[in-house]
Design an enzyme around this catalytic site. Structure first.
Site, PDB file in Angstrom:
ATOM      1  N   ARG A 132       9.408  -4.767  -6.828  1.00  0.00           N
ATOM      2  CA  ARG A 132       9.116  -5.398  -6.410  1.00  0.00           C
ATOM      3  C   ARG A 132       9.476  -6.702  -6.209  1.00  0.00           C
ATOM      4  NH1 ARG A 132       8.620  -3.116  -1.058  1.00  0.00           N
ATOM      5  NH2 ARG A 132       7.172  -1.178  -1.601  1.00  0.00           N
TER       6      ARG A 132
ATOM      7  N   MET B 167       0.797  -0.991   0.402  1.00  0.00           N
ATOM      8  CA  MET B 167       0.206  -0.206   0.221  1.00  0.00           C
ATOM      9  C   MET B 167       0.807   1.790   0.142  1.00  0.00           C
ATOM     10  SD  MET B 167      -3.139  -0.957   2.187  1.00  0.00           S
ATOM     11  CE  MET B 167      -4.178  -2.563   1.176  1.00  0.00           C
TER      12      MET B 167
END
Ligand SMILES: Cc1cc2nc3c(=O)[nH]c(=O)nc-3n(C[C@H](O)[C@H](O)[C@H](O)COP(=O)(O)OP(=O)(O)OC[C@H]3O[C@@H](n4cnc5c(N)ncnc54)[C@H](O)[C@@H]3O)c2cc1C
Length: 244
Positions: free
Chosen positions: A198, A90
Site C-alpha cells: 500500500r 479490510m
C-alpha cells in the site's frame, strides 16, 4: 425532496487521520522471540546490551524471511478515512478491525473531495498505471461534481430519517466518499505486508501501485511504526521492503 433542513454543515476534506492508540511493539520483542531458538529464554537487558549484534540479527531475519519473530508485537491504529479506503484496507485479513456503525448512530456528513495535489488523469496498463496532474478545469469539475453529489445524497438520507425510516435503510444512499472511523490492530509482520502493498516505492523489490488515498493512510502508519521499531523498519527498507 429538499424539504428537510440539513442539521449540520457538510464538511469536505481531502486528508486522512491516523493515530497510534496503543502499542506493545519494539525491536527487543523481535530479538527476544528469535533468541529463544538458540538460548532458551533471554532477558530484555541482554538484548539491549549489544546493539550492533541486535541490528545484525534483525537484518538476517528480514533478509532470509524468518517472519515469525516479527509477530510478537501489537499496534492499534485509529483511522479516519473515506469508506472506499476501508474497503481496500479490510482486505488485509491479518489485521483486527472495529468500525463505527451506521445502524446504531446517525452518520456525520464528512465527505472526501480530492485535493489540489491529487493527480486526476490515468494512463497506461492495468496494474501499472501512471497518474498525471489534472487541468484546472478537471479539478473544478471534480470538486463541484463530488460536492453536489454528496449534498444530494446526504439530503436524501436526512429526508428518510425524518420520515421515520431506520438508519440502516436510509444509509443506502450514502456514497463511498463518506468518512468512517475504525480501530485496526496488527503485528509488525502484518504491517510490513500491508506497507509493501500500500505504499508505492519504485525502488522496492516488488513495486506496488496502490490508490493514493490508502497510501496516505499507509504513509502515516509507517511513520508511527518506524519510531517504535527503528531497527526493524531500517531492515525492512534495506531488504527491498519485502514482507519476511
Ligand atoms: C495495487 C493493488 C491492487 C489490488 N486490486 C485488487 C482487485 O482488483 N480486486 C481484488 O479483489 N483485490 C485487489 N487487491 C487486494 C489484494 O488482492 C489483497 O486482497 C490485499 O492486498 C491483501 O493482501 P494479503 O492477502 O497479502 O493480506 P492479508 O489478508 O493481510 O494476508 C497476509 C498474508 O497472509 C497469508 N494469508 C492470509 N490469508 C490467507 C489464506 N486464506 N490462504 C493462504 N494464505 C493466506 C498470505 O501469505 C498473505 O500474503 C489489490 C491490492 C493491491 C495492493
Amino acid at each position: 425532496m429538499g424539504t428537510v433542513e440539513p442539521e449540520a454543515e457538510i464538511t469536505f476534506r481531502s486528508d486522512v487521520d491516523v493515530e497510534l492508540v496503543k502499542a506493545a511493539a519494539s525491536d527487543a520483542d523481535v530479538l527476544w522471540a528469535a533468541r529463544v531458538s538458540t538460548k532458551g529464554e533471554s532477558s530484555l537487558e541482554e538484548i539491549e546490551a549489544d546493539p550492533q549484534r541486535s541490528k545484525g540479527l534483525i537484518n538476517y531475519l528480514m533478509r532470509d524471511r524468518h517472519g515469525t519473530p516479527f509477530e510478537h508485537s501489537s499496534m492499534t491504529f485509529y483511522v479516519s478515512a473515506p469508506i472506499f479506503v476501508f474497503r481496500e484496507f479490510m482486505r488485509h485479513r491479518t489485521f483486527s478491525y472495529n468500525e463505527e456503525s451506521g445502524r446504531y448512530r446517525k452518520l456525520t456528513p464528512v465527505f472526501y473531495v480530492p485535493g489540489p495535489d491529487r493527480k486526476l488523469v490515468q494512463e497506461g496498463k492495468p496494474g501499472k498505471y501512471v497518474f498525471l496532474d489534472g487541468t484546472a478545469e478537471q479539478h473544478k469539475l471534480v470538486t463541484e461534481a463530488t460536492q453536489e453529489s454528496y449534498r444530494q445524497s446526504y439530503q436524501a438520507y436526512l429526508e428518510m430519517l425524518e420520515a421515520g425510516v431506520a438508519r440502516e435503510v436510509a444509509r443506502t444512499v450514502l456514497p463511498v466518499g463518506l468518512y468512517s472511523s475504525m480501530y485496526a490492530t496488527c503485528n509488525a509482520r502484518a504491517l510490513m505486508n500491508f506497507l509493501s502493498l500500500r505504499v508505492k516505492r519504485e525502488d522496492s523489490t516488488f513495486p506496488s501501485f496502490p490508490q493514493r488515498e490508502i497510501e496516505m493512510v499507509a504513509e502515516k502508519m509507517e511513520a508511527l511504526w518506524a519510531e517504535l521499531m527503528p531497527l526493524t523498519h531500517a531492515a525492512f527498507e534495506a531488504n527491498g521492503r519485502v514482507c519476511p
